[in-house]
Motif scaffolding. Sequence first.
Motif, short mmCIF file in Angstrom:
data_model
loop_
_atom_site.label_atom_id
_atom_site.label_comp_id
_atom_site.label_asym_id
_atom_site.label_seq_id
_atom_site.Cartn_x
_atom_site.Cartn_y
_atom_site.Cartn_z
N TRP A 5 40.03 2.53 99.78
CA TRP A 5 39.12 2.68 100.93
C TRP A 5 38.84 4.15 101.20
CZ3 TRP A 5 40.02 4.49 106.11
CH2 TRP A 5 38.96 4.24 106.99
N LEU A 6 39.86 4.97 101.14
CA LEU A 6 39.67 6.40 101.40
C LEU A 6 38.75 7.05 100.36
CD1 LEU A 6 43.33 7.39 102.36
CD2 LEU A 6 41.35 7.39 103.88
N LEU A 9 45.22 7.00 108.74
CA LEU A 9 44.21 6.54 107.79
C LEU A 9 42.82 7.06 108.19
CD1 LEU A 9 44.14 4.82 105.22
CD2 LEU A 9 43.60 2.84 106.65
N VAL A 11 41.39 1.38 112.63
CA VAL A 11 42.35 1.71 111.57
C VAL A 11 43.45 2.58 112.15
CG1 VAL A 11 40.56 1.59 109.78
CG2 VAL A 11 41.10 3.80 110.84
N LYS A 16 40.42 9.73 106.17
CA LYS A 16 39.05 9.34 105.83
C LYS A 16 38.08 10.43 106.26
CE LYS A 16 36.00 6.32 104.29
NZ LYS A 16 35.92 5.93 102.85
N PHE A 20 50.14 6.21 100.82
CA PHE A 20 49.13 5.20 101.07
C PHE A 20 49.19 4.12 99.99
CE2 PHE A 20 47.07 8.78 103.38
CZ PHE A 20 46.94 8.16 104.62
N THR A 21 48.88 2.89 100.37
CA THR A 21 48.83 1.80 99.41
C THR A 21 47.60 1.96 98.52
OG1 THR A 21 47.50 0.36 100.83
CG2 THR A 21 49.90 0.26 101.11
N THR A 68 45.33 -0.21 98.18
CA THR A 68 44.20 -0.69 98.99
C THR A 68 43.68 0.41 99.90
OG1 THR A 68 45.06 -2.96 98.96
CG2 THR A 68 43.46 -2.40 100.68
N ASP A 69 44.59 1.11 100.57
CA ASP A 69 44.18 2.20 101.46
C ASP A 69 43.54 3.34 100.67
OD1 ASP A 69 45.10 0.90 103.71
OD2 ASP A 69 47.02 1.94 103.77
N SER A 70 44.12 3.68 99.52
CA SER A 70 43.56 4.76 98.70
C SER A 70 42.15 4.41 98.23
CB SER A 70 44.47 5.04 97.50
OG SER A 70 45.72 5.53 97.92
#
Length: 264
Positions: free
Chosen positions: A114-115, A54, A50, A58, A107-108, A110-112
């Motif tokens: 995941w986080l 990101l 990643v 995380k 962050f997108t 999608t990224d948020s």
Amino acid sequence: MPLATQIAPHLPFLRRYARALVGSQAAGDRLVEATLAAIVADPSCFPAGVAPNLGLYKCFQAAFDADALEPVEVDAGNSFESVAAARLAALMPKSRQALLLGAMEGFTVTDSAWLLGCSEDEVRAHVAQALADIERQTRARVLIIEDEPIIAMHLETIVRDLGHDVTGIATTLTEAMSAFHAEPPGLVLADIQLADASSGIDAVKAMLAERPVPVIFITAFPERLLTGERPEPTFLITKPFQVPTVEAAISQAMFFNSTARIGG
């Protein structure tokens, strides 16, 4: 490239996020330090495959989750921190994080997701809930210090669309102080470099010397404030800015009632 070199450019922004998230520079920095200590102790905990920022966020999320049951560090003598603690108690952590990760950190969804370890629909719901909760708790009179007319008008529109009032638009330090005294604001949006070569930083320092007021710096020169050394402003937006970023910063600044914390 060594991991330390990859994540170093992202640390000032992680510190900004941590401060906005917990409402305290000291508590935010403690979480960032815990994040870095965990990475040093076990580099394998850093997610593979990643982007560095990101992966860093995380790891921070893991430190935040581990610390979640501990009380927010509040200086009983600081009314702003007390306000922040009270409002934090009323806003769920996931909502606060979802708002900051997207609107402030960029962050997108999608990224948020995941986080935060949740679905994209849950992220959207968290953001909507956070904005609704903050809107109920905050209203302000806002002073804008900006020498570019188009940018000043844009900021004024953003402020008014959020339901706040604009007390004035200043283009110099002298104008800023006059407006500050004529109608004391509840929030200041300040550029650094002003029309007559005066400094928005100096204007903010003069204001804070008279009374505390939340401040958001909006500047094309973030390096003048993000030095990696204390103290730094709690809220700093880089030009050219995105409207959601400014909206989130205003909401968070009013939510925490947080001062700029610059200068001696």
